[in-house]
Design a protein around this motif. Structure first.
Motif, PDB file in Angstrom:
ATOM      1  N   ARG A 160       0.828  -1.209   0.000  1.00 39.12           N
ATOM      2  CA  ARG A 160       0.000   0.000   0.000  1.00 39.12           C
ATOM      3  C   ARG A 160       0.862   1.259   0.000  1.00 39.12           C
ATOM      4  NH1 ARG A 160      -2.672  -3.143   3.815  1.00 39.12           N
ATOM      5  NH2 ARG A 160      -1.878  -1.871   5.552  1.00 39.12           N
ATOM      6  N   ALA A 161       1.950   1.221   0.780  1.00 35.80           N
ATOM      7  CA  ALA A 161       2.848   2.381   0.821  1.00 35.80           C
ATOM      8  C   ALA A 161       3.469   2.630  -0.540  1.00 35.80           C
ATOM      9  CB  ALA A 161       3.935   2.149   1.876  1.00 35.80           C
ATOM     10  N   GLN A 162       3.866   1.569  -1.216  1.00 33.43           N
ATOM     11  CA  GLN A 162       4.483   1.725  -2.538  1.00 33.43           C
ATOM     12  C   GLN A 162       3.468   2.155  -3.581  1.00 33.43           C
ATOM     13  OE1 GLN A 162       6.450  -2.118  -2.798  1.00 33.43           O
ATOM     14  NE2 GLN A 162       8.385  -1.225  -2.091  1.00 33.43           N
ATOM     15  N   ALA A 163       2.212   1.760  -3.376  1.00 34.16           N
ATOM     16  CA  ALA A 163       1.178   2.240  -4.287  1.00 34.16           C
ATOM     17  C   ALA A 163       0.984   3.744  -4.137  1.00 34.16           C
ATOM     18  CB  ALA A 163      -0.132   1.510  -4.014  1.00 34.16           C
TER      19      ALA A 163
ATOM     20  N   ALA B 116      -2.965  -3.713  -7.637  1.00 35.29           N
ATOM     21  CA  ALA B 116      -2.161  -4.803  -7.087  1.00 35.29           C
ATOM     22  C   ALA B 116      -2.099  -4.709  -5.573  1.00 35.29           C
ATOM     23  CB  ALA B 116      -0.758  -4.772  -7.677  1.00 35.29           C
ATOM     24  N   ALA B 117      -1.912  -3.502  -5.057  1.00 37.06           N
ATOM     25  CA  ALA B 117      -1.862  -3.318  -3.610  1.00 37.06           C
ATOM     26  C   ALA B 117      -3.195  -3.687  -2.975  1.00 37.06           C
ATOM     27  CB  ALA B 117      -1.490  -1.880  -3.271  1.00 37.06           C
TER      28      ALA B 117
ATOM     29  N   ALA C 157      -1.168 -10.447  -8.881  1.00 39.06           N
ATOM     30  CA  ALA C 157      -0.761  -9.299  -8.059  1.00 39.06           C
ATOM     31  C   ALA C 157       0.370  -9.668  -7.099  1.00 39.06           C
ATOM     32  CB  ALA C 157      -1.945  -8.762  -7.261  1.00 39.06           C
ATOM     33  N   GLY C 158       0.513 -10.962  -6.829  1.00 38.75           N
ATOM     34  CA  GLY C 158       1.568 -11.405  -5.932  1.00 38.75           C
ATOM     35  C   GLY C 158       2.962 -11.067  -6.430  1.00 38.75           C
ATOM     36  N   GLY C 159       3.092 -10.773  -7.703  1.00 35.51           N
ATOM     37  CA  GLY C 159       4.386 -10.386  -8.241  1.00 35.51           C
ATOM     38  C   GLY C 159       4.872  -9.058  -7.714  1.00 35.51           C
TER      39      GLY C 159
END
Length: 447
Positions: free
Chosen positions: A42-45, A54-55, A97-99
């Motif tokens: 979530r932070a990277q999103a 993906a998050a 999304a696990g990637g």
């Protein structure tokens, strides 16, 4: 099958508590690592590194309870760490999304952050329990602010004090520990995110890496540190050292209570529970079990603090082994601290105080406990050194001939002439030589 006092069905309630065991259970640790991984996504999103979809899918899809524990255990033993096997199973739960899981992170980032989340919850329990112990001690100190008892130095009668004063001294140390706990929480509960060597190189040379770390800290409610702390273990060391210090202060209380429960003192008794502290052969025994456990926990906590100091010496940017010491030491330290606080709270909750025995024990030495009071009373007239010599001689004669101090003082012309019989009786009353004990006790109780 259990093999330690922390998970033993026989001993675990004596060396731990159920809430603290839950916080530091394997299931909790895995859940905290999972929480860290989803928070990282979530932070990277938010920073634009990972797609928002993906998050979201990662956050909605991971299920720690659905993990294959046997597979996770076997893979952890093979790899040496649990994060790679965990990420593998979580990625399977998330599909494509696990990637985006574990993007730019390293194993220690996830494990350290999960440990910090556990420490935060553990410190919540410690602080709440410490507050209850402090309140119980304040009540005890207030109730016995004027209960005269023998002050002891080197296990011998020194001067009279009050039991309230003694309890206030106990709680004063715990009050300072409460301040240290608040400071340590603010200073030491830090997020960990630095990547392989701590430089966040996998996220580029721009501001994105630091922005992700700040966002991750916000997501998890931890402090964003100034720099990666993979090998700077002062924060965790301070936490464990503080737990050990709290344990030491509780151990001092346990030691005093244990001594005062002895047959020769007979001044205190732990709360009565049928069968508690009983002997398998001596029907009369009522052993101070809680005090004994508190003292044992203090000694065990000292060793955990020592181990954490050892673990601080980590080589270069990632350690070759000291980190592993923390995996055993931190959970055990929290459990020992929780048990110590629990046992102290129990013993204080129903502590039996024999006020009459305390007062009568002050007379065991025939009034010698107030020898200083006599010396200080005649010092203005005789000079301090001469006063000391005269009173010392009176004490020696009282001991040698089995007389009480007041009787012996009257046998010394200089003392009788200077003080008079009524003043000698007044000086030999322990309740008249308490100094500022009441004022200091009140300051602690009402502070």
């Amino acid at each position: 099958m259990s093999s330690t006092v922390f998970d033993s069905f026989l001993y675990r309630e004596m060396f731990s508590t159920a809430p603290m065991r839950e916080i530091f259970s394997d299931e909790s640790f895995v859940a905290r690592m999972t929480e860290t991984e989803t928070a990282l996504a979530r932070a990277q999103a938010k920073v634009g590194i990972v797609p928002h979809d993906a998050a979201r899918i990662i956050t909605d899809s991971v299920r720690p309870g659905a993990l294959d524990h046997d597979r996770l255990r076997a893979d952890t033993e093979n790899v040496g760490y649990p994060v790679l096997p965990l990420v593998g199973q979580l990625a399977e739960q998330c599909g494509e999304a696990g990637g985006h899981l574990h993007w730019g992170a390293t194993t220690q980032d996830i494990m350290d952050t999960a440990t910090m989340l556990q420490c935060r919850d553990g410190l919540d329990l410690v602080a709440a329990s410490l507050d209850r112990v402090r309140e119980a001690l304040r009540r005890l100190a207030a109730e016995h602010a004027d209960t005269v008892t023998a002050g002891r130095t080197h296990l011998q009668h020194a001067l009279p004090v009050t039991f309230g004063f003694r309890a206030a001294v106990w709680v004063s140390a715990l009050d300072r520990h409460a301040e240290r706990l608040a400071q340590a929480r603010e200073r030491d509960l830090m997020v960990q995110f630095g990547g392989a060597a701590g430089t966040l190189a996998s996220l580029g040379t721009g501001p994105e890496g630091l922005a992700v770390r700040a966002a991750l800290a916000t997501e998890l409610g931890l402090r964003d540190p100034e720099i990666t702390w993979h090998v700077a273990r002062d924060g965790l060391n301070e936490i464990v050292a503080l737990l050990a210090a709290i344990g030491g202060s509780l151990g001092k209380i346990g030691w005093d209570v244990m001594m005062m429960c002895s047959s020769e003192f007979g001044e205190l008794a732990e709360p009565f529970v049928p069968g508690r502290g009983a002997s398998s052969t001596m029907p009369q025994k009522r052993n101070p079990i809680s005090s004994e456990l508190v003292v044992a926990a203090a000694k065990l906590l000292r060793d955990r603090a020592s181990t954490m100091l050892d673990a601080m010496m980590q080589d270069f940017e990632r350690a070759t082994g000291p980190w592993h010491l923390e995996w055993a030491t931190i959970p055990e330290a929290f459990q020992l601290a929780a048990a110590s606080l629990h046992q102290t709270e129990f013993l204080l909750g129903g502590l039996e105080v024999d006020v009459d025995r305390m007062r009568s024990n002050t007379a065991l030495t025939g009034g010698l406990i107030v020898a200083e009071a006599v010396m200080m009373a005649v010092a203005p007239a005789l000079g301090r050194q001469r006063a000391h010599e005269v009173v010392y001689d009176a004490c020696s004669q009282a001991i040698e001939h089995g007389r009480d101090l007041a009787t012996e003082l009257r046998r010394h012309p200089d003392l009788l002439a200077e003080l008079g019989g009524d003043r000698i009786d007044e000086l030999c009353d322990p309740s008249n030589y308490l100094g500022s004990a009441h004022a200091m006790t009140s300051g602690v109780v009402n502070g």
